[in-house]
Write a protein that holds these residues in place. Sequence first.
Motif, PDB file in Angstrom:
ATOM      1  N   TYR A  42      -8.266  -2.232  -7.506  1.00 15.92           N
ATOM      2  CA  TYR A  42      -8.869  -0.915  -7.254  1.00 15.92           C
ATOM      3  C   TYR A  42      -9.126  -0.105  -8.518  1.00 15.92           C
TER       4      TYR A  42
ATOM      5  N   GLY B 272     -10.777  -2.385   5.191  1.00 17.59           N
ATOM      6  CA  GLY B 272     -11.054  -0.995   4.854  1.00 17.59           C
ATOM      7  C   GLY B 272     -12.045  -0.349   5.809  1.00 17.59           C
ATOM      8  N   LEU B 273     -13.106  -1.090   6.168  1.00 16.98           N
ATOM      9  CA  LEU B 273     -14.113  -0.545   7.074  1.00 16.98           C
ATOM     10  C   LEU B 273     -13.563  -0.358   8.483  1.00 16.98           C
TER      11      LEU B 273
ATOM     12  N   TYR C 246     -12.953   0.952  -9.712  1.00 15.79           N
ATOM     13  CA  TYR C 246     -13.822   1.911  -9.040  1.00 15.79           C
ATOM     14  C   TYR C 246     -13.661   3.337  -9.567  1.00 15.79           C
TER      15      TYR C 246
ATOM     16  N   TRP D  31     -14.111   5.043  -4.775  1.00 19.51           N
ATOM     17  CA  TRP D  31     -12.864   4.720  -4.091  1.00 19.51           C
ATOM     18  C   TRP D  31     -12.657   5.582  -2.847  1.00 19.51           C
TER      19      TRP D  31
ATOM     20  N   TYR E 205      -4.597  -3.453  -0.607  1.00 24.76           N
ATOM     21  CA  TYR E 205      -5.535  -4.389   0.009  1.00 24.76           C
ATOM     22  C   TYR E 205      -5.251  -5.826  -0.428  1.00 24.76           C
TER      23      TYR E 205
ATOM     24  N   HIS F  64     -11.049 -10.327   4.359  1.00 29.57           N
ATOM     25  CA  HIS F  64     -11.593  -9.675   3.179  1.00 29.57           C
ATOM     26  C   HIS F  64     -11.138  -8.217   3.179  1.00 29.57           C
ATOM     27  N   TRP F  65     -10.760  -7.721   2.009  1.00 27.74           N
ATOM     28  CA  TRP F  65     -10.198  -6.374   1.951  1.00 27.74           C
ATOM     29  C   TRP F  65     -11.214  -5.318   2.387  1.00 27.74           C
ATOM     30  N   ARG F  66     -12.481  -5.572   2.129  1.00 25.37           N
ATOM     31  CA  ARG F  66     -13.491  -4.590   2.546  1.00 25.37           C
ATOM     32  C   ARG F  66     -13.599  -4.528   4.069  1.00 25.37           C
ATOM     33  N   THR F  67     -13.411  -5.645   4.739  1.00 27.33           N
ATOM     34  CA  THR F  67     -13.423  -5.660   6.205  1.00 27.33           C
ATOM     35  C   THR F  67     -12.287  -4.791   6.745  1.00 27.33           C
TER      36      THR F  67
ATOM     37  N   TRP G 244     -13.470   3.786   0.296  1.00 27.73           N
ATOM     38  CA  TRP G 244     -12.540   2.780   0.803  1.00 27.73           C
ATOM     39  C   TRP G 244     -11.214   3.382   1.249  1.00 27.73           C
TER      40      TRP G 244
END
Length: 309
Positions: free
Chosen positions: A227, A7-8, A230, A235, A215, A2-5, A238
């Motif tokens: 993106y 990013g984090l 946002y 943004w 991402y 997942h792109w958020r994973t 991220w």
Amino acid sequence: MHWRTKGLVQKVLGLHPAGAGLHYRLQCRFGGLTDFSRELATKIEDWTIMVGHLRAAGMPLAGTRMVEIGTGWYPTFPLACHLAGAARVTTFDLTRHLRPELLRRCVHELGGFIDTIATAAGVDGEEVRARHVDLRAAIDAGAGLEEATGGVVRYCAPADATRSGLADGEVDVVFSNSVLEHVPPDVIRAMYRESRRILGARGLMFHSVNCGDHYAYVDRRISQLNYLKYSDRAWRFWNNAFLYQNRMRAHEFVDLALECGFRITLDTSTTRPQRLRELAEVRVHPRFAHVPAEQLCITSIDLIAEPAA
């Protein structure tokens, strides 16, 4: 993933004192360095496209004085330019990413692209092969990049490409590949102005920009326009030290070049039906409301600019 994973993880690594080393190891295990040969082949393909554009604009590589913005993990473009007969290539990077093991592997694998380099640059293949034999021998003997290329390729990192230290008009070509999308707009403006200063009257600036959401390369569930949902504030969360994305649209790179005293001689940006369909599925943030859909959905551009009279 997942792109958020992603990013984090990168956000945390960017804040950790040992984050750069950990990030490199993750790139080797899961990221862009997992398939070195495929990645190098892609870079060579991009290099041949750049060379084709430059030659069409009347700029051969042999004897050319060049500046690269954004070296990356290994110097594919500078080394290919050296093999093609460039007189000098100064490559700048804000962070010192270059590692001896990647440099050596890059040099070795470039041996499989001798004919491609010669054909793209329009130079004698035996001359390219001879340069590669010398380059490989020097690298294998422990020489650094500048020594191995006989002083042709100079690696400057960490360094600021907006303050190159080069003399007025001493460069024929300034170029980058998939770099400007990771640079803040004000810094791009400063880079353009510095390029305008160091380029000769007949010099050229070439940039290939991948201005889609990066991402999307790790998360196939999102498009390269994801993106645009946002606000700038959202943004910023991220964005991170290892994958900053400015979200500039293709026409903005052109507009900045015009503002900085250039004339555009190549602009490959194209509105593609697939991207328009993807854009229709995105709830675009009002921050981008002023941009027509035909421009908003463009995710790549090659541009050539020359100093305006």
